[in-house]
Motif scaffolding. Sequence first.
Motif, short mmCIF file in Angstrom:
data_model
loop_
_atom_site.label_atom_id
_atom_site.label_comp_id
_atom_site.label_asym_id
_atom_site.label_seq_id
_atom_site.Cartn_x
_atom_site.Cartn_y
_atom_site.Cartn_z
N ALA A 4 0.87 -1.18 -0.11
CA ALA A 4 -0.10 -0.01 -0.12
C ALA A 4 0.91 1.15 0.18
O ALA A 4 1.87 1.34 0.38
N ARG A 5 0.22 2.42 -0.60
CA ARG A 5 0.88 3.64 -0.49
C ARG A 5 -0.03 4.40 0.27
O ARG A 5 -1.18 4.66 -0.11
N VAL A 6 0.46 5.29 1.18
CA VAL A 6 -0.37 6.24 2.15
C VAL A 6 0.30 7.62 1.73
O VAL A 6 1.62 7.91 2.01
N THR A 7 -0.46 8.48 1.28
CA THR A 7 0.04 9.81 1.12
C THR A 7 -0.83 10.72 2.15
O THR A 7 -1.96 10.82 2.33
N VAL A 8 0.17 11.68 2.72
CA VAL A 8 -0.26 12.65 3.81
C VAL A 8 0.03 14.11 3.40
O VAL A 8 1.09 14.22 2.90
N THR A 9 -1.20 14.77 3.10
CA THR A 9 -0.94 16.26 2.73
C THR A 9 -1.35 17.31 3.83
O THR A 9 -2.60 16.69 4.51
N LEU A 10 -1.20 18.54 3.86
CA LEU A 10 -1.62 19.34 4.65
C LEU A 10 -2.98 19.68 4.07
O LEU A 10 -3.14 19.83 2.99
N LYS A 11 -4.03 19.99 5.07
CA LYS A 11 -5.20 20.33 4.56
C LYS A 11 -5.41 21.84 3.99
O LYS A 11 -4.36 22.59 4.42
N GLU A 73 -4.00 17.60 8.89
CA GLU A 73 -3.47 16.73 7.58
C GLU A 73 -4.71 15.90 6.99
O GLU A 73 -5.49 15.08 7.87
N ASN A 74 -4.77 15.65 5.78
CA ASN A 74 -5.32 14.66 5.09
C ASN A 74 -4.67 13.26 4.82
O ASN A 74 -3.52 13.62 4.66
N TYR A 75 -5.09 12.26 4.59
CA TYR A 75 -4.54 11.09 3.99
C TYR A 75 -5.34 10.38 3.12
O TYR A 75 -6.58 10.35 3.04
N SER A 76 -4.51 9.52 2.20
CA SER A 76 -5.32 8.62 1.28
C SER A 76 -4.43 7.34 1.30
O SER A 76 -3.23 7.54 1.39
N VAL A 77 -5.22 6.20 1.18
CA VAL A 77 -4.82 4.88 1.11
C VAL A 77 -4.83 4.17 -0.22
O VAL A 77 -5.98 4.19 -0.59
N ALA A 78 -3.94 3.82 -0.87
CA ALA A 78 -3.99 3.03 -2.02
C ALA A 78 -3.38 1.64 -2.01
O ALA A 78 -2.13 1.56 -1.90
N ILE A 79 -4.11 0.78 -2.19
CA ILE A 79 -3.51 -0.53 -2.04
C ILE A 79 -3.31 -1.06 -3.67
O ILE A 79 -4.19 -0.95 -4.28
#
Length: 80
Positions: A4-11, A73-79
């Motif tokens: 998986a790839r987790v991407t974390v960015t500032l809101k 922060e927001n995050y997204s998860v891509a498997i």
Amino acid sequence: MIKARVTVTLKTGVLDPQGKAIEHALTGLGFGGVGAVRQGKVFDIEIDGADKAQAEADLKAMCDKLLANTVIENYSVAIT
């Protein structure tokens, strides 16, 4: 094994001084037309012994507890 790839960015609306410094540095290096730069973090994670649904639940829990400050922060998860 699930990857998986987790991407974390500032809101949106949260100040990003590091992004601003990168923006100025790129302009100083001659890269014209660079708009607003926002920086973030990427985590590549491998999980053994879990199905896709369990892995996704575990990854979201990891983000909520450690990988992301969900206040700013927001995050997204891509498997993959």
